[in-house]
Scaffold this motif. Structure first.
Motif, PDB file in Angstrom:
ATOM      1  N   THR A 128       8.424   5.572   4.327  1.00 18.39           N
ATOM      2  CA  THR A 128       8.502   4.160   3.986  1.00 18.39           C
ATOM      3  C   THR A 128       8.897   3.364   5.218  1.00 18.39           C
ATOM      4  O   THR A 128       9.926   3.650   5.842  1.00 18.39           O
ATOM      5  CB  THR A 128       9.518   3.923   2.853  1.00 18.39           C
TER       6      THR A 128
ATOM      7  N   GLN B  23       6.006  -0.640   3.232  1.00 17.73           N
ATOM      8  CA  GLN B  23       4.739   0.078   3.083  1.00 17.73           C
ATOM      9  C   GLN B  23       4.981   1.574   3.226  1.00 17.73           C
ATOM     10  O   GLN B  23       5.811   2.017   4.023  1.00 17.73           O
ATOM     11  CB  GLN B  23       3.755  -0.411   4.142  1.00 17.73           C
ATOM     12  N   VAL B  24       4.285   2.360   2.437  1.00 21.68           N
ATOM     13  CA  VAL B  24       4.460   3.821   2.455  1.00 21.68           C
ATOM     14  C   VAL B  24       3.253   4.436   3.154  1.00 21.68           C
ATOM     15  O   VAL B  24       2.107   4.227   2.746  1.00 21.68           O
ATOM     16  CB  VAL B  24       4.613   4.383   1.028  1.00 21.68           C
ATOM     17  N   LEU B  25       3.536   5.202   4.213  1.00 20.63           N
ATOM     18  CA  LEU B  25       2.476   5.804   5.008  1.00 20.63           C
ATOM     19  C   LEU B  25       2.465   7.318   4.844  1.00 20.63           C
ATOM     20  O   LEU B  25       3.526   7.951   4.752  1.00 20.63           O
ATOM     21  CB  LEU B  25       2.682   5.475   6.492  1.00 20.63           C
ATOM     22  N   ARG B  26       1.279   7.876   4.830  1.00 24.73           N
ATOM     23  CA  ARG B  26       1.157   9.335   4.862  1.00 24.73           C
ATOM     24  C   ARG B  26       1.380   9.797   6.291  1.00 24.73           C
ATOM     25  O   ARG B  26       0.743   9.311   7.228  1.00 24.73           O
ATOM     26  CB  ARG B  26      -0.242   9.761   4.403  1.00 24.73           C
TER      27      ARG B  26
ATOM     28  N   GLU C  75       3.187   3.904  -4.599  1.00 22.10           N
ATOM     29  CA  GLU C  75       3.299   4.971  -5.611  1.00 22.10           C
ATOM     30  C   GLU C  75       3.724   6.305  -5.012  1.00 22.10           C
ATOM     31  O   GLU C  75       4.111   7.232  -5.736  1.00 22.10           O
ATOM     32  CB  GLU C  75       1.962   5.131  -6.346  1.00 22.10           C
ATOM     33  N   ASN C  76       3.675   6.438  -3.671  1.00 20.24           N
ATOM     34  CA  ASN C  76       4.036   7.704  -3.022  1.00 20.24           C
ATOM     35  C   ASN C  76       5.427   7.680  -2.401  1.00 20.24           C
ATOM     36  O   ASN C  76       5.803   8.629  -1.701  1.00 20.24           O
ATOM     37  CB  ASN C  76       3.007   8.027  -1.927  1.00 20.24           C
TER      38      ASN C  76
ATOM     39  N   TRP D 103      -5.352   8.629   8.339  1.00 18.84           N
ATOM     40  CA  TRP D 103      -4.923   9.050   7.008  1.00 18.84           C
ATOM     41  C   TRP D 103      -4.597   7.864   6.113  1.00 18.84           C
ATOM     42  O   TRP D 103      -4.701   7.952   4.893  1.00 18.84           O
ATOM     43  CB  TRP D 103      -3.707   9.968   7.102  1.00 18.84           C
ATOM     44  N   ASN D 104      -4.174   6.734   6.727  1.00 22.30           N
ATOM     45  CA  ASN D 104      -3.766   5.577   5.943  1.00 22.30           C
ATOM     46  C   ASN D 104      -4.791   4.438   5.966  1.00 22.30           C
ATOM     47  O   ASN D 104      -4.495   3.333   5.493  1.00 22.30           O
ATOM     48  CB  ASN D 104      -2.412   5.072   6.452  1.00 22.30           C
TER      49      ASN D 104
ATOM     50  N   PRO E  25       0.824  -1.216   0.000  1.00 20.26           N
ATOM     51  CA  PRO E  25       0.000   0.000   0.000  1.00 20.26           C
ATOM     52  C   PRO E  25       0.853   1.259   0.000  1.00 20.26           C
ATOM     53  O   PRO E  25       1.834   1.372   0.737  1.00 20.26           O
ATOM     54  CB  PRO E  25      -0.791  -0.130   1.305  1.00 20.26           C
ATOM     55  N   GLY E  26       0.465   2.207  -0.841  1.00 24.67           N
ATOM     56  CA  GLY E  26       1.140   3.500  -0.896  1.00 24.67           C
ATOM     57  C   GLY E  26       2.455   3.508  -1.635  1.00 24.67           C
ATOM     58  O   GLY E  26       3.170   4.513  -1.613  1.00 24.67           O
TER      59      GLY E  26
ATOM     60  N   TYR F  58       5.379  11.639   3.180  1.00 21.78           N
ATOM     61  CA  TYR F  58       5.193  10.189   3.222  1.00 21.78           C
ATOM     62  C   TYR F  58       6.435   9.535   3.825  1.00 21.78           C
ATOM     63  O   TYR F  58       7.546  10.081   3.764  1.00 21.78           O
ATOM     64  CB  TYR F  58       4.938   9.623   1.824  1.00 21.78           C
TER      65      TYR F  58
END
Length: 303
Positions: free
Chosen positions: A73, A110-113, A64-65, A97-98, A61-62, A71
């Motif tokens: 990782t 995983q990439v988190l906002r 692409e960011n 947000w995630n 998830p995420g 963001y």
């Protein structure tokens, strides 16, 4: 009858027959071996079908960011609570947000906002917009009264030049720098002596000595964004969010006296000092400015 006459000696026909049987046995063995070898050579080698495995591998998830501002990782050893603290955000906000149903389930890569979604700029209010008067190009303003004979015609004013008879403008004094709207005056969260100082790489706050049960106070007005023991190395921890710039953290408590989302006032008792996840009784106190740890002693009043 002598012994020689009792010995059975095959004649020539029999010897030829035995040689034929032996020859066919050898030929049959060679054919059998060749047949087995042929079957082994012709048997297809096992092939692992990776098409299905590749199709089942989905991007995290995420992904692409990754690398974008705002963001983060996930790396080995990370927890949502530590990521939120390092980003200067409330853990529950990062969870929201995630779209994480379980804050304890995050994956490496995983990439988190970690920054709030950008607000959509509001459209300008047309009623509040004032239009400046528009002057048609090439039009010169002339007095309505005809000029008096012998009078010196007025000299057109040069743009930017002072007008005769007008008061001389007084240079504006530059305003004194004002502290940012988010700056806060903190108070000491405990009364003991400082036993370890701030070190950005080793100790992200200060440690204040005391006895078990001593009061731990809120350093400023704020909201409880975390109260628990989910961050390794902090024990029973409270995190207060004071505004969009500052967080404070209070670690190693014996008891927590506030809950998440509760609003607290400066000087309010929020915990009891203890030694949870520590080698001694103390309060570990951190001040974080936009997620970055800063020296609390630079923000606390001098003793």
């Amino acid at each position: 009858m002598n012994k020689r006459s009792l010995t059975m000696v095959p004649d020539g026909a029999e010897r030829a027959c035995w040689r034929g049987v032996a020859l066919w046995a050898v030929v049959g063995g060679l054919l059998l071996t060749a047949g087995c070898s042929t079957r082994k050579l012709n048997q297809p080698a096992p092939v692992e079908d990776r098409t299905r495995a590749s199709a089942e591998i989905k991007p995290l998830p995420g992904a692409e960011n990754a690398g974008k501002p705002g963001y983060y990782t996930v790396r080995p050893g990370d927890t949502l609570y530590r990521i939120a603290l390092e980003a200067g955000q409330a853990p529950r906000d990062v969870q929201t947000w995630n779209n994480l149903s379980n804050p304890n389930l995050i994956e490496i890569g995983q990439v988190l906002r970690v920054a709030p979604p950008a607000a959509t700029p509001a459209a300008p209010n047309s009623a509040a917009v004032t239009s400046a008067p528009v002057t048609a190009p090439g039009v010169v303003a002339r007095p309505l009264t005809p000029p008096v004979a012998g009078a010196t015609p007025p000299v057109p004013a040069t743009p930017g030049a002072p007008v005769a008879g007008a008061p001389t403008p007084v240079p504006a004094t530059a305003p004194e720098p004002v502290a940012g709207a988010d700056e806060i005056s903190f108070v000491w969260p405990a009364q003991g002596a400082v036993v370890s100082n701030f070190d950005e790489s080793k100790n992200k706050g200060v440690s204040i000595a005391g006895k078990v049960g001593d009061p731990v106070l809120a350093a400023a007005d704020g909201r409880v964004v975390y109260a628990g023991a989910g961050l390794r190395g902090y024990g029973n921890l409270i995190i207060l969010k004071h505004n969009n710039t500052y967080l404070t953290a209070y670690a190693h408590n014996q008891a927590l006296l506030v809950r998440e989302d509760q609003t607290v006032k400066q000087g309010q008792r929020i915990a009891e000092m203890g030694s949870s996840d520590s080698d001694r009784v103390k309060l570990h106190f951190e001040v974080r400015r936009q997620g970055k740890p800063v020296d609390p002693l630079a923000h606390l009043p001098k003793r």
